[in-house]
Design a protein around this motif. Sequence first.
Motif, short mmCIF file in Angstrom:
data_model
loop_
_atom_site.label_atom_id
_atom_site.label_comp_id
_atom_site.label_asym_id
_atom_site.label_seq_id
_atom_site.Cartn_x
_atom_site.Cartn_y
_atom_site.Cartn_z
N ALA A 28 -1.37 11.02 42.82
CA ALA A 28 -1.03 11.44 41.46
C ALA A 28 0.34 12.12 41.42
N ALA A 29 0.64 12.94 42.41
CA ALA A 29 1.94 13.62 42.45
C ALA A 29 3.07 12.62 42.66
N GLN A 30 2.83 11.62 43.55
CA GLN A 30 3.86 10.60 43.76
C GLN A 30 4.08 9.75 42.51
N ALA A 31 3.03 9.45 41.77
CA ALA A 31 3.16 8.65 40.54
C ALA A 31 3.94 9.43 39.47
N ALA A 32 3.72 10.73 39.36
CA ALA A 32 4.43 11.54 38.38
C ALA A 32 5.91 11.62 38.71
N GLN A 33 6.22 11.76 39.99
CA GLN A 33 7.63 11.81 40.38
C GLN A 33 8.32 10.47 40.11
#
Length: 281
Positions: A258-263
Amino acid sequence: MDWTAIIMWLIAVVLVLVLAKMAIQIVRQYEQGVLFRLGRVIGIRMPGLRFIIPFIDKLTLVSLRIVTMPIQSQGIITQDNVSVDISAVAYYRVIDAVKSVVAIENVSAAINQIAQTTLRKVVGRHSLDQTLSETERINSDIREILDALTLEWGVEVTLVELKDIQLPETMKRAMARQAEAEREKRAKIISAEGESIAATALGDASDTMMAHPLALQLRNLQSLVEIAVDKNSTVVFPAPLMSTIGELSAFLARENQAAQAAQASSAQAPPSAQPPPVKAA
């Protein structure tokens, strides 16, 4: 009163009494009498009151009871070159009174000597381990050899038993170390067998818990009951360790994705999409 006649009568009475004492013999119940007349054996006299001819007959009494004869300790070298001291005891009885008197001079001394030599000969053919573990066979061998020799003397050896076996101190210590090593080996074998059985039982238990998931929960509750017996102030709630680790790993993986997708989405957004700056009045 003729004192000469009286003295002659007294001498005659004494002579008759002496001759009567010599002529009367008593053979006891456990004896037999071998009767010699002028040096020749003329027969056997059974127990009871027996009469013989003085100065012509001689009655030799022979005991028929079993005689216990100790065999003194003998220094013997076994087949494997170990020096031991062995004592024994032999039991024998006379079965032929005539042979025991005529065939040999001293039956007891002869049997004692032949028993000592036979003991050394028989034990010398065996190793130390065989001497310690096969005493019954050694006793039987000694008795058979003695029987074959003493039957010609009218004697039967009924029993021979090894009484005492003395070992050197160095051999005693070596045997003690051997026995200790043997016990340690057995203990290790028993421990390994126990571990193998325990591992098999744990494998069966794990298969059962995998087939029945509630079994693990019941086991957890049983562990809580066992902990509560000791009146502890800390309560432990056990949980399936592997499932907890798996769920935690899955949660961390989802959060990371989820953090990688947001970035990635914030980096790909165009600048026009940003709101214009507000001018001051």
